[in-house]
Design a protein around this motif. Structure first.
Motif, PDB file in Angstrom:
ATOM      1  N   ALA A  40      42.307  45.643  35.624  1.00 47.58           N
ATOM      2  CA  ALA A  40      42.762  45.050  36.882  1.00 47.58           C
ATOM      3  C   ALA A  40      43.782  43.946  36.607  1.00 47.58           C
ATOM      4  O   ALA A  40      43.815  43.364  35.512  1.00 47.58           O
ATOM      5  N   TYR A  42      45.373  40.314  38.441  1.00 48.66           N
ATOM      6  CA  TYR A  42      45.166  39.285  39.452  1.00 48.66           C
ATOM      7  C   TYR A  42      46.352  38.320  39.443  1.00 48.66           C
ATOM      8  O   TYR A  42      46.975  38.079  38.399  1.00 48.66           O
ATOM      9  N   LEU A  52      43.195  39.709  43.817  1.00 48.63           N
ATOM     10  CA  LEU A  52      43.297  41.046  43.228  1.00 48.63           C
ATOM     11  C   LEU A  52      44.591  41.716  43.678  1.00 48.63           C
ATOM     12  O   LEU A  52      44.886  41.808  44.874  1.00 48.63           O
ATOM     13  N   TYR A  55      43.952  47.600  40.619  1.00 45.17           N
ATOM     14  CA  TYR A  55      42.768  48.050  39.888  1.00 45.17           C
ATOM     15  C   TYR A  55      42.997  49.475  39.415  1.00 45.17           C
ATOM     16  O   TYR A  55      43.969  50.129  39.821  1.00 45.17           O
ATOM     17  N   GLN A  95      42.562  41.945  33.359  1.00 44.01           N
ATOM     18  CA  GLN A  95      41.129  41.896  33.049  1.00 44.01           C
ATOM     19  C   GLN A  95      40.618  43.297  32.818  1.00 44.01           C
ATOM     20  O   GLN A  95      40.970  44.224  33.560  1.00 44.01           O
ATOM     21  N   TYR A  97      37.307  45.690  32.863  1.00 45.14           N
ATOM     22  CA  TYR A  97      35.931  45.769  33.377  1.00 45.14           C
ATOM     23  C   TYR A  97      35.246  47.013  32.813  1.00 45.14           C
ATOM     24  O   TYR A  97      34.340  47.602  33.429  1.00 45.14           O
ATOM     25  N   PHE A 102      33.405  41.036  30.615  1.00 44.48           N
ATOM     26  CA  PHE A 102      34.632  41.519  31.256  1.00 44.48           C
ATOM     27  C   PHE A 102      35.758  40.519  31.033  1.00 44.48           C
ATOM     28  O   PHE A 102      36.046  39.692  31.872  1.00 44.48           O
ATOM     29  N   PHE A 104      39.278  38.484  30.333  1.00 45.15           N
ATOM     30  CA  PHE A 104      40.602  38.305  30.935  1.00 45.15           C
ATOM     31  C   PHE A 104      41.633  38.061  29.837  1.00 45.15           C
ATOM     32  O   PHE A 104      41.320  37.527  28.764  1.00 45.15           O
TER      33      PHE A 104
ATOM     34  N   VAL B  37      32.859  33.218  37.269  1.00 38.20           N
ATOM     35  CA  VAL B  37      34.013  33.042  36.377  1.00 38.20           C
ATOM     36  C   VAL B  37      34.357  31.556  36.392  1.00 38.20           C
ATOM     37  O   VAL B  37      34.319  30.929  37.457  1.00 38.20           O
ATOM     38  N   TRP B  47      34.995  34.746  31.901  1.00 34.00           N
ATOM     39  CA  TRP B  47      33.911  35.480  32.549  1.00 34.00           C
ATOM     40  C   TRP B  47      32.566  34.963  32.069  1.00 34.00           C
ATOM     41  O   TRP B  47      32.325  34.844  30.869  1.00 34.00           O
ATOM     42  N   TRP B  50      27.212  38.336  35.492  1.00 34.12           N
ATOM     43  CA  TRP B  50      27.052  38.878  36.841  1.00 34.12           C
ATOM     44  C   TRP B  50      25.579  39.084  37.151  1.00 34.12           C
ATOM     45  O   TRP B  50      24.726  39.059  36.253  1.00 34.12           O
ATOM     46  N   THR B  59      23.145  39.455  34.011  1.00 38.28           N
ATOM     47  CA  THR B  59      23.740  39.682  32.698  1.00 38.28           C
ATOM     48  C   THR B  59      24.611  38.479  32.388  1.00 38.28           C
ATOM     49  O   THR B  59      25.493  38.136  33.179  1.00 38.28           O
ATOM     50  N   PHE B  95      34.000  29.811  39.880  1.00 33.09           N
ATOM     51  CA  PHE B  95      34.234  30.743  40.976  1.00 33.09           C
ATOM     52  C   PHE B  95      33.127  31.787  41.022  1.00 33.09           C
ATOM     53  O   PHE B  95      32.696  32.287  39.981  1.00 33.09           O
ATOM     54  N   ASN B 102      30.229  46.684  40.149  1.00 33.85           N
ATOM     55  CA  ASN B 102      30.553  45.863  38.975  1.00 33.85           C
ATOM     56  C   ASN B 102      31.880  46.255  38.343  1.00 33.85           C
ATOM     57  O   ASN B 102      31.978  46.445  37.127  1.00 33.85           O
ATOM     58  N   ARG B 103      32.880  46.358  39.171  1.00 38.44           N
ATOM     59  CA  ARG B 103      34.211  46.663  38.673  1.00 38.44           C
ATOM     60  C   ARG B 103      35.153  45.515  38.994  1.00 38.44           C
ATOM     61  O   ARG B 103      34.889  44.406  38.595  1.00 38.44           O
ATOM     62  N   TRP B 104      36.254  45.751  39.680  1.00 42.24           N
ATOM     63  CA  TRP B 104      37.206  44.680  39.975  1.00 42.24           C
ATOM     64  C   TRP B 104      36.650  43.733  41.032  1.00 42.24           C
ATOM     65  O   TRP B 104      35.741  44.059  41.768  1.00 42.24           O
ATOM     66  N   TYR B 105      37.246  42.533  41.079  1.00 43.67           N
ATOM     67  CA  TYR B 105      36.793  41.491  41.990  1.00 43.67           C
ATOM     68  C   TYR B 105      37.742  41.411  43.183  1.00 43.67           C
ATOM     69  O   TYR B 105      38.863  40.931  43.052  1.00 43.67           O
TER      70      TYR B 105
END
Lengths: 113, 118
Positions: A40, A42, A52, A55, A95, A97, A102, A104, B37, B47, B50, B59, B95, B102-105
Motif C-alpha cells: 500500500a 500512503y 491511503l 492498495y 507499507q 501487509y 507490517f 513501512f 502505529v 507499526w 493489531w 498481535t 495512531f 488486516n490489510r491496508w488502513y
C-alpha cells in the motif's frame, strides 16, 4: 522482518510535472493464491494522519485523484504522481501487509521546485 | 461517516504507563481489525501491532513485547492501547487505524501525542 526501502529520500518537482517514488521490499510480498501484491501507499501531510492512496500495489482508493498511480512487480514498486499539484506536497510511505510486522518504508518527501 | 476519534495528549514521567483510546463510529466495529502505529517527532511510521475486534486476540510487534496491551470495549466501539515502563524514546504520536481483513488502513484516528519527560 520484511524491510522496506524508498528512494529518493526527497524530491522537488515543478507544478504539473511528474513525480516518481520508488519502494523496494526485502522479500516478495506477492501472495500466490490470489496473485496480489500486499503493498500500500500512503500520503501524510504535516499534522495529519496518513491517508491511503493505493492498495494491492496498483488499486487506487476511492476518492483519490487519478493522477496518482501505483505499479510494480517482484520486489520493486513505484508511486507516480503524473502532474504534481500544490496540494500533493507531503511525505509518501509504502507499507507491506504481507507478513507481520507490517513494515513501512522510511518515507519520501515531495516538494515543489 | 466512518470516524476514529482518539483521546487527548498525555504527559507522563519515565517509568509510568499510559492508556490511549480510539472510539470508532459509522461502521460495525467488530467487522474491521484495529491496528496501532506510532510516529516519533520528525520520524517515519512504526507499526506496533493489531487486535482482532471480533475475538480480542492481539498481535504485538516484537520491538514492544512485554510493554504493550491492546484491549477493547466492544459495547462502546472503542479500542485501547496501553504502554508500560515509558521512556523518553516512547515520545511520539500514536495512531489507531482500521483495516479490513488486516490489510491496508483505510481510516486513521487523528493521533494522540504522548510525551515522556521528567
Amino acid at each position: 522482518d520484511i524491510v522496506m526501502t524508498q528512494s529518493p529520500d526527497s524530491l522537488a518537482v515543478s507544478l504539473g510535472e511528474r513525480a516518481t517514488i520508488n519502494c523496494k521490499s526485502s522479500q516478495s510480498v506477492l501472495y500466490n493464491s490470489n496473485n496480489n501484491y500486499y503493498l500500500a501507499w500512503y500520503q501524510q501531510k504535516p499534522g495529519q494522519p496518513p491517508k491511503l492512496l493505493i492498495y494491492w500495489a496498483s488499486t487506487r482508493q476511492s476518492g483519490v485523484p487519478d493522477r496518482f498511480s501505483g505499479s510494480g512487480s517482484g520486489t520493486d514498486f513505484t508511486l507516480t504522481i503524473s502532474s504534481l499539484q500544490a496540494e500533493d506536497v507531503a511525505v509518501y510511505y509504502c507499507q507491506q501487509y504481507y507478513r507481520t510486522p507490517f513494515t513501512f518504508g522510511p518515507g519520501t518527501k515531495v516538494d515543489i521546485k | 461517516q466512518v470516524q476514529l476519534v482518539q483521546s487527548g495528549s498525555e504527559l507522563k514521567k519515565p517509568g509510568a504507563s499510559v492508556k490511549v483510546s480510539c472510539k470508532a463510529s459509522g461502521y460495525t466495529f467488530t467487522t474491521y481489525t484495529m491496528s496501532w502505529v506510532r510516529q516519533a517527532p520528525g520520524q517515519g511510521l512504526e507499526w506496533m501491532g493489531w487486535i482482532s475486534t471480533s475475538t480480542g486476540n492481539p498481535t504485538y510487534a516484537q520491538a514492544f513485547t512485554g510493554r504493550l496491551v491492546f484491549s477493547l470495549d466492544t459495547s462502546v466501539s472503542t479500542a485501547y492501547l496501553q504502554i508500560s515502563s515509558l521512556t523518553a524514546e516512547d515520545t511520539a504520536v500514536y495512531f489507531c487505524a482500521r483495516s479490513s481483513a488486516n490489510r491496508w488502513y483505510d481510516y486513521w484516528g487523528q493521533g494522540t501525542l504522548v510525551t515522556v519527560s521528567s
